[in-house]
Each structure stands twice: as C-alpha cells, then as structure tokens.
Scaffold this motif. Structure first.
Motif, PDB file in Angstrom:
ATOM      1  N   TRP A 197       9.424  63.178 -11.105  1.00  0.00           N
ATOM      2  CA  TRP A 197       9.494  64.437 -10.379  1.00  0.00           C
ATOM      3  C   TRP A 197       9.380  64.168  -8.887  1.00  0.00           C
ATOM      4  O   TRP A 197       8.607  63.312  -8.446  1.00  0.00           O
ATOM      5  N   ARG A 198      10.151  64.917  -8.111  1.00  0.00           N
ATOM      6  CA  ARG A 198      10.123  64.792  -6.662  1.00  0.00           C
ATOM      7  C   ARG A 198      10.151  66.185  -6.029  1.00  0.00           C
ATOM      8  O   ARG A 198      10.634  67.145  -6.621  1.00  0.00           O
ATOM      9  N   THR A 199       9.634  66.277  -4.793  1.00  0.00           N
ATOM     10  CA  THR A 199       9.675  67.511  -4.009  1.00  0.00           C
ATOM     11  C   THR A 199      10.502  67.251  -2.762  1.00  0.00           C
ATOM     12  O   THR A 199      10.251  66.283  -2.040  1.00  0.00           O
ATOM     13  N   PHE A 200      11.499  68.095  -2.509  1.00  0.00           N
ATOM     14  CA  PHE A 200      12.406  67.916  -1.376  1.00  0.00           C
ATOM     15  C   PHE A 200      12.343  69.125  -0.452  1.00  0.00           C
ATOM     16  O   PHE A 200      12.316  70.265  -0.920  1.00  0.00           O
ATOM     17  N   ARG A 201      12.343  68.882   0.850  1.00  0.00           N
ATOM     18  CA  ARG A 201      12.452  69.975   1.810  1.00  0.00           C
ATOM     19  C   ARG A 201      13.889  70.477   1.829  1.00  0.00           C
ATOM     20  O   ARG A 201      14.831  69.701   2.014  1.00  0.00           O
ATOM     21  N   VAL A 202      14.065  71.786   1.659  1.00  0.00           N
ATOM     22  CA  VAL A 202      15.414  72.332   1.531  1.00  0.00           C
ATOM     23  C   VAL A 202      16.209  72.181   2.823  1.00  0.00           C
ATOM     24  O   VAL A 202      17.427  71.967   2.783  1.00  0.00           O
ATOM     25  N   ASP A 203      15.558  72.267   3.986  1.00  0.00           N
ATOM     26  CA  ASP A 203      16.305  72.152   5.241  1.00  0.00           C
ATOM     27  C   ASP A 203      16.833  70.745   5.476  1.00  0.00           C
ATOM     28  O   ASP A 203      17.632  70.532   6.396  1.00  0.00           O
ATOM     29  N   ARG A 204      16.447  69.782   4.622  1.00  0.00           N
ATOM     30  CA  ARG A 204      16.954  68.411   4.739  1.00  0.00           C
ATOM     31  C   ARG A 204      17.985  68.090   3.656  1.00  0.00           C
ATOM     32  O   ARG A 204      18.424  66.953   3.544  1.00  0.00           O
ATOM     33  N   ILE A 205      18.341  69.083   2.849  1.00  0.00           N
ATOM     34  CA  ILE A 205      19.283  68.892   1.747  1.00  0.00           C
ATOM     35  C   ILE A 205      20.689  69.319   2.173  1.00  0.00           C
ATOM     36  O   ILE A 205      20.874  70.399   2.720  1.00  0.00           O
ATOM     37  N   THR A 206      21.682  68.458   1.901  1.00  0.00           N
ATOM     38  CA  THR A 206      23.093  68.802   2.079  1.00  0.00           C
ATOM     39  C   THR A 206      23.791  68.617   0.741  1.00  0.00           C
ATOM     40  O   THR A 206      24.049  67.484   0.326  1.00  0.00           O
ATOM     41  N   PRO A 207      24.067  69.712   0.018  1.00  0.00           N
ATOM     42  CA  PRO A 207      24.708  69.590  -1.294  1.00  0.00           C
ATOM     43  C   PRO A 207      26.053  68.879  -1.206  1.00  0.00           C
ATOM     44  O   PRO A 207      26.805  69.059  -0.244  1.00  0.00           O
ATOM     45  N   LYS A 208      26.349  68.060  -2.228  1.00  0.00           N
ATOM     46  CA  LYS A 208      27.608  67.330  -2.308  1.00  0.00           C
ATOM     47  C   LYS A 208      28.234  67.562  -3.678  1.00  0.00           C
ATOM     48  O   LYS A 208      28.158  66.734  -4.574  1.00  0.00           O
ATOM     49  N   PRO A 209      28.880  68.729  -3.866  1.00  0.00           N
ATOM     50  CA  PRO A 209      29.517  69.013  -5.150  1.00  0.00           C
ATOM     51  C   PRO A 209      30.685  68.040  -5.389  1.00  0.00           C
ATOM     52  O   PRO A 209      31.125  67.373  -4.449  1.00  0.00           O
ATOM     53  N   PRO A 210      31.164  67.922  -6.651  1.00  0.00           N
ATOM     54  CA  PRO A 210      30.838  68.819  -7.774  1.00  0.00           C
ATOM     55  C   PRO A 210      29.484  68.508  -8.386  1.00  0.00           C
ATOM     56  O   PRO A 210      29.051  67.363  -8.394  1.00  0.00           O
ATOM     57  N   HIS A 211      28.843  69.580  -8.895  1.00  0.00           N
ATOM     58  CA  HIS A 211      27.566  69.427  -9.551  1.00  0.00           C
ATOM     59  C   HIS A 211      27.767  69.358 -11.064  1.00  0.00           C
ATOM     60  O   HIS A 211      28.882  69.411 -11.562  1.00  0.00           O
ATOM     61  N   GLY A 212      26.652  69.273 -11.796  1.00  0.00           N
ATOM     62  CA  GLY A 212      26.750  69.197 -13.239  1.00  0.00           C
ATOM     63  C   GLY A 212      26.569  67.758 -13.698  1.00  0.00           C
ATOM     64  O   GLY A 212      26.445  66.832 -12.883  1.00  0.00           O
ATOM     65  N   PRO A 213      26.482  67.525 -14.998  1.00  0.00           N
ATOM     66  CA  PRO A 213      26.621  68.514 -16.080  1.00  0.00           C
ATOM     67  C   PRO A 213      25.345  69.313 -16.305  1.00  0.00           C
ATOM     68  O   PRO A 213      24.352  69.125 -15.588  1.00  0.00           O
ATOM     69  N   ARG A 214      25.382  70.176 -17.326  1.00  0.00           N
ATOM     70  CA  ARG A 214      24.187  70.926 -17.708  1.00  0.00           C
ATOM     71  C   ARG A 214      23.143  69.970 -18.266  1.00  0.00           C
ATOM     72  O   ARG A 214      23.463  68.886 -18.764  1.00  0.00           O
ATOM     73  N   PHE A 215      21.870  70.365 -18.199  1.00  0.00           N
ATOM     74  CA  PHE A 215      20.796  69.533 -18.744  1.00  0.00           C
ATOM     75  C   PHE A 215      19.789  70.416 -19.476  1.00  0.00           C
ATOM     76  O   PHE A 215      19.742  71.630 -19.282  1.00  0.00           O
TER      77      PHE A 215
END
Length: 332
Positions: A197-215
C-alpha cells in the motif's frame, strides 16, 4: 395524469440515487407492476433521459450518460448540503474550481425555495472558514474526478509521480480511496510493482491512460484511512520518529496541530500523546517547540539529548547577545 407525473419524478429520483436497479426493486419501491416500470422508463426516454437497460435475470435499469446534464431532483437536506459544499469548494485548493463553484451556486440559489434559501443564507452569513496559512499547489479537478471514477469502478491507474525532490517515476496502482485534508488531497492505493500500500499526493499525479484492467478490491490497510494517511504523511515518511506527551487537552492540541503534522491520542483529560516525524532529531526539536505546548519526551531517548544540545546552544546565544547589549535581563 398527476399520479403518473409524480411517479415519473419518483422513478427519476430513484435512478439518480443508485447505480443500478432491478425491475422488481423499482416496482416494489413505486408500488406498481414491472410492466408499469417498463412503460415509465420509456416515458423518461421520450423526455430525453438516457435510461440504460440490461436484459436477463441479473439485469436492471441505470441512468446513463447523455449529451446534456439532465435536471437533478434533490430533497431539502441534499439541496442545502450541495449549496454549502459549493460555497466551501469556492475557497479550497482545487485548480479552477472557485469560479465554477460560484456559478453553480448562483444557479442553485436562484431556484431554491425561500425556506431553503434562508437556511443556506444563514450558514453562509454566520460561518467563517479558518484555513492554516496559504493553500498548497492546486489540484486539477479533472484529475481528481478521474481518480474518483477509477476508485469507484475498480480499474487500475497508470500515472507519472513527481516526488518532493522532483524525481519522476511511472507507477501502476489499484486505487482505493481519496483522502482530503484542509490543505491536500491524497490517493491511497495498492502499488502493483512494489506489492504494498502507498499514499500519493494528488497534485503530484499525472495520469497516463489507458487505464485498466479491472481488479478485485483488496482489504484496505486500515479501517480508519484518515488516520492511516495522517500517520503516513506526518510520521512514516520521515527518518526520525518521536512520541511526545503534550501537557494540554487533546481538543486544544488539535486546534494547532494539523493531521499532516502528527497524530494525537488522548492521555487523560489534561494531556495527549503526539506521534510525529521529522528529517532529523535536530529538526524534531524545532518541530515540537513551535507547537507552543509544555511537553515531555517519551521516545526516543536520543531526542532528549538533542533538546539538551539545543538548550545549551540557545543559552550561549542569549549570553553573547546580552553581553553585546542587545537584550535585557540576566542570563542563567
């Protein structure tokens, strides 16, 4: 006709409050037959509401996404909650959301009944927000929304993460929950590559789609995720840890010490325990001192030595300053 119209409004309200309903459940809630439910759903579609239906015994109805946002049905408490939430959001650290919140609030207040407008007006007029210092880097609302949807839909998230030092890494996680404080937003997620488990600051996140799969969702790292994140950002993230007994009631301490500065536990009526962290013991001394409470160190013993060194350094500085005529009083 009035009965049918009222039933349509009730059906729309149910669809807006739940992700998916079976035909039998809707029929039971409305007190009609499944056939009547099907007819009412067809009427909603004719009015422009995108109601999706899935066939079979496990199928049901859900309100889909349309080209335009359909009218929302809110009860009194929901309307007041939304209005207060918009007013609060206007002053929070989410990029671009202040002006948007004000526009949405203006539209909502325009259609509120007088009795609700008075309730919202009273809350706005007699509530003063108290924020600790300046807000941090603003969070992109689109990123926040994207993360929330992935948490809801249990889809893996791929993103670039920037550390405090500026280093960038690629991460793949199973997002679980968003946790917000008065200053920051955090994502609690299972890191696939690190198997933890990890905790990330959202203002430091840059999403890189495509996302998935489901889990398949995992058991979270703690029942109280707010406390878990607080401990992580205030203690686990640092090299030096300490437990200090503050000689003040926990309610008084909580007014000065934010969740990101340490976690508090009651220790009788007139004291509380502070668990906190810092880059070094020397910094820890300053960290504890600036809180402004009388205290005693419980652990580690080395912190007492660091306090003694700081005390002696301050005493020497005070003595030199007094000798130079830059102060008043006597040096001890």
């Amino acid at each position: 006709m009035l009965e049918t119209s009222a039933r349509l409004l009730r059906l729309l309200s149910l669809l807006q409050a739940h992700r998916e309903w079976s035909g039998a459940d809707l029929a039971g809630r409305l007190g009609v037959t499944p056939r009547t439910v099907r007819r009412d759903v067809d009427r909603l579609r004719e009015l422009g509401y995108p109601v999706d239906a899935s066939p079979g015994t496990g199928g049901g109805y859900r309100l889909g996404a349309g080209a335009e946002l359909p009218p929302l049905l809110l009860d009194d408490d929901e309307a007041v909650a939304v209005a207060v939430g918009l007013r609060t959001a206007a002053g929070q650290g989410i990029e671009g959301i202040g002006e948007t919140s004000v526009r949405a609030l203006a539209k909502l207040e325009q259609v509120l009944p007088d009795r609700l407008r008075r309730r919202v007006g009273a809350l706005n007029a007699f509530t003063v927000p108290m924020l600790r210092g300046s807000l941090p880097s603003a969070v992109d609302p689109a990123v926040l929304s994207e993360l929330a949807q992935l948490c809801r839909d249990t889809e893996r998230l791929r993103f670039e993460y920037r550390t405090h030092e500026g280093a960038v890494s690629r991460r793949t996680v199973e997002p679980h929950r968003l946790v917000c404080t008065e200053r920051r937003w955090y994502l609690v997620a299972w890191d696939v590559d690190r198997a933890d488990w990890r905790t990330f600051r959202v203002d430091r996140i840059t999403p890189k789609p495509p996302h998935g799969p489901r889990f398949t969702p995992r058991t979270p790292p703690a029942d109280d995720l707010a406390a878990y994140v607080s401990k992580g950002v205030s203690t686990r993230a640092y090299a030096s840890h300490a437990v200090v007994r503050l000689l003040a009631p926990i309610e008084e301490a909580a007014e000065r010490i934010s969740p990101s500065a340490g976690t508090l536990e009651p220790d009788g009526e007139e004291a509380c325990l502070l668990r906190t962290g810092a880059p070094s013991l020397d910094v820890m001394v300053i960290h504890v001192m600036v809180m402004g409470f009388e205290f005693e160190v419980l652990e580690p013993p080395e912190l007492v030595d660091a306090i003694r060194v700081s005390r002696d350094r301050l005493s020497r500085a005070m003595t030199r300053s007094l000798r130079a005529g830059r102060g008043s009083g006597e040096a001890s």
